[in-house]
Design a protein around this motif. Sequence first.
Motif, PDB file in Angstrom:
ATOM      1  N   GLU A  77      -9.195  19.595   1.435  1.00 43.37           N
ATOM      2  CA  GLU A  77      -8.840  19.939   2.811  1.00 43.37           C
ATOM      3  C   GLU A  77      -9.743  21.063   3.326  1.00 43.37           C
ATOM      4  O   GLU A  77      -9.965  21.182   4.525  1.00 43.37           O
ATOM      5  N   VAL A  78     -10.184  21.915   2.415  1.00 44.70           N
ATOM      6  CA  VAL A  78     -11.189  22.918   2.789  1.00 44.70           C
ATOM      7  C   VAL A  78     -12.547  22.266   2.568  1.00 44.70           C
ATOM      8  O   VAL A  78     -12.862  21.814   1.472  1.00 44.70           O
ATOM      9  N   GLU A  79     -13.327  22.216   3.631  1.00 47.57           N
ATOM     10  CA  GLU A  79     -14.542  21.400   3.594  1.00 47.57           C
ATOM     11  C   GLU A  79     -15.715  22.160   4.201  1.00 47.57           C
ATOM     12  O   GLU A  79     -15.521  23.114   4.968  1.00 47.57           O
ATOM     13  N   GLY A  80     -16.901  21.751   3.842  1.00 45.43           N
ATOM     14  CA  GLY A  80     -18.089  22.328   4.461  1.00 45.43           C
ATOM     15  C   GLY A  80     -18.387  21.645   5.785  1.00 45.43           C
ATOM     16  O   GLY A  80     -18.008  20.493   6.009  1.00 45.43           O
TER      17      GLY A  80
ATOM     18  N   PHE B 190     -18.858  17.300   9.659  1.00 39.26           N
ATOM     19  CA  PHE B 190     -19.527  17.024  10.941  1.00 39.26           C
ATOM     20  C   PHE B 190     -20.932  16.434  10.787  1.00 39.26           C
ATOM     21  O   PHE B 190     -21.168  15.285  11.152  1.00 39.26           O
ATOM     22  N   GLU B 191     -21.835  17.264  10.263  1.00 39.36           N
ATOM     23  CA  GLU B 191     -23.257  16.914  10.278  1.00 39.36           C
ATOM     24  C   GLU B 191     -23.540  15.525   9.695  1.00 39.36           C
ATOM     25  O   GLU B 191     -24.189  14.701  10.325  1.00 39.36           O
ATOM     26  N   ALA B 192     -23.055  15.312   8.479  1.00 42.33           N
ATOM     27  CA  ALA B 192     -23.364  14.051   7.803  1.00 42.33           C
ATOM     28  C   ALA B 192     -22.700  12.874   8.504  1.00 42.33           C
ATOM     29  O   ALA B 192     -23.076  11.713   8.286  1.00 42.33           O
ATOM     30  N   LEU B 193     -21.715  13.161   9.334  1.00 38.27           N
ATOM     31  CA  LEU B 193     -21.039  12.104  10.092  1.00 38.27           C
ATOM     32  C   LEU B 193     -21.650  11.955  11.489  1.00 38.27           C
ATOM     33  O   LEU B 193     -20.997  11.489  12.418  1.00 38.27           O
ATOM     34  N   ASN B 194     -22.905  12.380  11.585  1.00 32.11           N
ATOM     35  CA  ASN B 194     -23.637  12.209  12.844  1.00 32.11           C
ATOM     36  C   ASN B 194     -23.032  13.039  13.977  1.00 32.11           C
ATOM     37  O   ASN B 194     -23.059  12.634  15.130  1.00 32.11           O
ATOM     38  N   ILE B 195     -22.458  14.186  13.608  1.00 33.09           N
ATOM     39  CA  ILE B 195     -21.947  15.106  14.636  1.00 33.09           C
ATOM     40  C   ILE B 195     -22.672  16.435  14.487  1.00 33.09           C
ATOM     41  O   ILE B 195     -22.172  17.354  13.834  1.00 33.09           O
ATOM     42  N   PRO B 196     -23.895  16.573  15.055  1.00 33.03           N
ATOM     43  CA  PRO B 196     -24.593  17.859  14.965  1.00 33.03           C
ATOM     44  C   PRO B 196     -23.866  18.944  15.755  1.00 33.03           C
ATOM     45  O   PRO B 196     -22.949  18.642  16.526  1.00 33.03           O
TER      46      PRO B 196
ATOM     47  N   ARG C 235     -10.680  20.594   7.215  1.00 31.73           N
ATOM     48  CA  ARG C 235     -11.225  19.337   7.725  1.00 31.73           C
ATOM     49  C   ARG C 235     -10.426  18.847   8.929  1.00 31.73           C
ATOM     50  O   ARG C 235      -9.187  18.937   8.942  1.00 31.73           O
ATOM     51  N   THR C 236     -11.151  18.350   9.920  1.00 30.34           N
ATOM     52  CA  THR C 236     -10.507  17.895  11.151  1.00 30.34           C
ATOM     53  C   THR C 236     -10.137  16.415  11.074  1.00 30.34           C
ATOM     54  O   THR C 236      -9.440  15.904  11.936  1.00 30.34           O
ATOM     55  N   HIS C 237     -10.655  15.745  10.054  1.00 31.41           N
ATOM     56  CA  HIS C 237     -10.330  14.330   9.824  1.00 31.41           C
ATOM     57  C   HIS C 237     -10.620  13.986   8.366  1.00 31.41           C
ATOM     58  O   HIS C 237     -11.261  14.767   7.652  1.00 31.41           O
ATOM     59  N   THR C 238     -10.135  12.827   7.941  1.00 29.93           N
ATOM     60  CA  THR C 238     -10.384  12.421   6.549  1.00 29.93           C
ATOM     61  C   THR C 238     -11.734  11.717   6.409  1.00 29.93           C
ATOM     62  O   THR C 238     -12.085  11.272   5.317  1.00 29.93           O
ATOM     63  N   SER C 239     -12.506  11.654   7.504  1.00 31.96           N
ATOM     64  CA  SER C 239     -13.816  10.974   7.429  1.00 31.96           C
ATOM     65  C   SER C 239     -14.777  11.690   6.488  1.00 31.96           C
ATOM     66  O   SER C 239     -15.771  11.094   6.051  1.00 31.96           O
ATOM     67  N   ASN C 240     -14.494  12.953   6.169  1.00 34.33           N
ATOM     68  CA  ASN C 240     -15.321  13.635   5.156  1.00 34.33           C
ATOM     69  C   ASN C 240     -15.352  12.834   3.856  1.00 34.33           C
ATOM     70  O   ASN C 240     -16.318  12.889   3.106  1.00 34.33           O
ATOM     71  N   MET C 241     -14.293  12.069   3.607  1.00 32.62           N
ATOM     72  CA  MET C 241     -14.231  11.301   2.361  1.00 32.62           C
ATOM     73  C   MET C 241     -15.168  10.100   2.345  1.00 32.62           C
ATOM     74  O   MET C 241     -15.507   9.591   1.276  1.00 32.62           O
TER      75      MET C 241
END
Length: 338
Positions: free
Chosen positions: A126-129, A134-140, A161-167
């Motif tokens: 839940e604590v994420e970079g 963002f960045e790797a998900l095409n959100i600069p 994390r603002t969403h589970t898309s980090n996964m």
Amino acid sequence: MQQEAIQEITQAPTLEALQQVKTKYVGKSGLVTKELGALGKLPPEERKARGAEINAVRQAIDAALQEREGILKRAALDEKLASEAIDVTLPGLPLPAGGLHPITRVYDDLIGIYQRMGYEVVEGPEVEGEHHNFEALNIPWYHPARDLQDTFWLEDGRLLRTHTSNMQIRYMVEHDPPLKMVSRGKVYRYEATDATHESMFHQLEGLVVGEGISMADLKGTIAEMARGLYGPTAQVRFQPSYYPFVEPGADFAVYWNNPRGESKWLELGGCGMVHPNVFRAVDDLREAAGRDRIYEGMTGFAFGLGPERIAMLKYKIPDIRYFYANDPRVIGQFRGEL
Ligand code: PHE
């Protein structure tokens, strides 16, 4: 005197009453004791006969006392045993039973559906970079989509994390395609709360990657989930939408007939085809970790949805904040139901 004494003894209702009778006749200054004491004043020729007489009375009284004491003690014991008896036929006391939280139950339903379709189930931090969220998900950093997901920043530059898309990112860095995964967990948004918004809520993320994966596979998968949740007549609707990490992107809703005969469209979540920039970012992370770049040129779809929305309708919970307020009037309704 003997007759009187024996009558009093046999009628003594309690051990205490019996003790009083005993004191009255054979105590230190009892009636019988006094008679014995008076023997010395008698002329010697009368003393022997009188002594024998009084002793006989005393023996009769002692015997009666003993017998009565036995009877009363037994009665007291019987009473005690009766009052302390354990009725083994009584039903037991109910144990306070716990129950699964409504969100847990919705997750269990969803994950069961995806496990039957062969998905792996994973969880992540839940604590994420910033990079993974963002960045790797095409959100600069300059992307307006960051404003849509107001973020809780930590002092060290990391975030909740603002969403589970980090996964999506974490899973692809670790696993090679083809793959099917779902990930559940908490997400956080720095927003004012109201009946449908909470600063902490849950998501289920799904990701499928392989060769030749198409939008048709995505629609079929969401439809299968809808039927798993709401039965064979459930329908799904897709509307074009925008998420930086998918292209094309869509929002999906499920039309379902609930047990009370109501039907409605339930906006469930977002989805789309994985954006090439996401695959590229994953390959970059893999390369940095000494792994093969193998995602470039792959196809895949992703989706994300909120179990709170499903649970609110299913269990008629009108305010999302009730889920986490720990009010026993809400949570207590789910006692004992697993
Ligand atoms: N992460 C998006 C959100 O939180 C949902 C989503 C997931 C959209 C995957 C598309 C694909 O709003």
